[in-house]
Design an enzyme around this catalytic site. Structure first.
Site, PDB file in Angstrom:
ATOM      1  N   HIS A 113       0.821  -1.216   0.000  1.00  0.00           N
ATOM      2  CA  HIS A 113       0.000   0.000   0.000  1.00  0.00           C
ATOM      3  C   HIS A 113       0.857   1.270   0.000  1.00  0.00           C
ATOM      4  O   HIS A 113       2.043   1.260   0.374  1.00  0.00           O
ATOM      5  CB  HIS A 113      -0.919   0.014   1.221  1.00  0.00           C
ATOM      6  CG  HIS A 113      -0.178   0.058   2.531  1.00  0.00           C
ATOM      7  ND1 HIS A 113       0.357   1.219   3.055  1.00  0.00           N
ATOM      8  CD2 HIS A 113       0.137  -0.921   3.410  1.00  0.00           C
ATOM      9  CE1 HIS A 113       0.953   0.963   4.196  1.00  0.00           C
ATOM     10  NE2 HIS A 113       0.849  -0.341   4.440  1.00  0.00           N
ATOM     11  N   HIS A 164       0.220  -5.541   2.581  1.00  0.00           N
ATOM     12  CA  HIS A 164       1.023  -4.827   3.575  1.00  0.00           C
ATOM     13  C   HIS A 164       2.433  -5.401   3.668  1.00  0.00           C
ATOM     14  O   HIS A 164       2.679  -6.557   3.324  1.00  0.00           O
ATOM     15  CB  HIS A 164       0.340  -4.923   4.937  1.00  0.00           C
ATOM     16  CG  HIS A 164      -1.081  -4.467   4.920  1.00  0.00           C
ATOM     17  ND1 HIS A 164      -1.469  -3.195   5.265  1.00  0.00           N
ATOM     18  CD2 HIS A 164      -2.236  -5.125   4.587  1.00  0.00           C
ATOM     19  CE1 HIS A 164      -2.777  -3.078   5.148  1.00  0.00           C
ATOM     20  NE2 HIS A 164      -3.266  -4.232   4.735  1.00  0.00           N
TER      21      HIS A 164
END
Length: 204
Positions: free
Chosen positions: A12, A147
């Site tokens: 991200h 992530h």
């Protein structure tokens, strides 16, 4: 002949906690304005590259979902949320800086935080997602927005010889797995690439 499956793994975009050096885990921190710009730059790069992407999966946490949403809208591809892609839970360490973590749990804090999700637990849910992906999307190419810690564990598990380097925000790693492969390893075509961040701003 069935085509290979391809996954474009994306960390991200940056958040304010990333900027402050605070560990996030499952704490639901939103994407910053800079992170949104990073996602737009990656979308521009993906369009320019000209590769086909059939859709995009993402974690259900805000920072990953917003990154994926921006890319999905720019590329005109479907977006699917999957909680198995969320970050590792870091328990009591969430919201702390490196200095605070070292003070509380020592230099080897990653092994000493008592209530965090283990590597084995992270890999188990990650591989459950990948197994489902192969059943549903063999021969397709999908982007996966997730992530840093989760992604590091998954890449090392899927590609035995891949360098264990720090994964940058909004980096792109592309893996391919031949159809009807007799082994579980994926081939890395691109790893931890952030060339798109050097491109001019997307703002008019």
């Amino acid at each position: 002949m069935t085509e290979a499956a391809r996954m474009g793994w994306i960390r991200h975009g940056i958040t304010e906690w990333n900027r402050l050096g605070k560990i996030q885990g499952v704490t639901d921190i939103p994407l910053s304005k800079e992170g949104e710009e990073q996602a737009r730059r990656l979308a521009v790069r993906l369009i320019a590259d000209g590769d086909r992407w059939d859709g995009i999966y993402c974690s259900d946490l805000k920072r990953a979902h917003r990154t994926a949403e921006i890319i999905s809208e720019r590329l005109g591809i479907p977006l699917v949320t999957d909680s198995r892609l969320r970050e590792r839970s870091f328990g009591q360490a969430e919201g702390t800086t490196l200095e605070q973590r070292v003070s509380e749990w020592g230099e080897n804090w990653r092994a000493n935080v008592p209530d965090q999700e283990s590597d084995d637990e992270v890999r188990a849910r990650g591989h459950d997602f990948v197994d489902d992906f192969l059943l549903r999307h063999q021969g397709q190419s999908w982007l996966i927005v997730t992530h840093g810690s989760f992604l590091a564990r998954m890449l090392q598990s899927l590609c035995e010889d891949l360098t264990d380097s720090h994964l940058q925000n909004v980096s792109l790693t592309v893996l391919e797995r031949p159809a009807n492969s007799m082994h579980s390893n994926w081939t890395p075509l691109l790893h931890n690439c952030t060339l798109h961040l050097a491109e001019p701003s997307t703002k008019r």
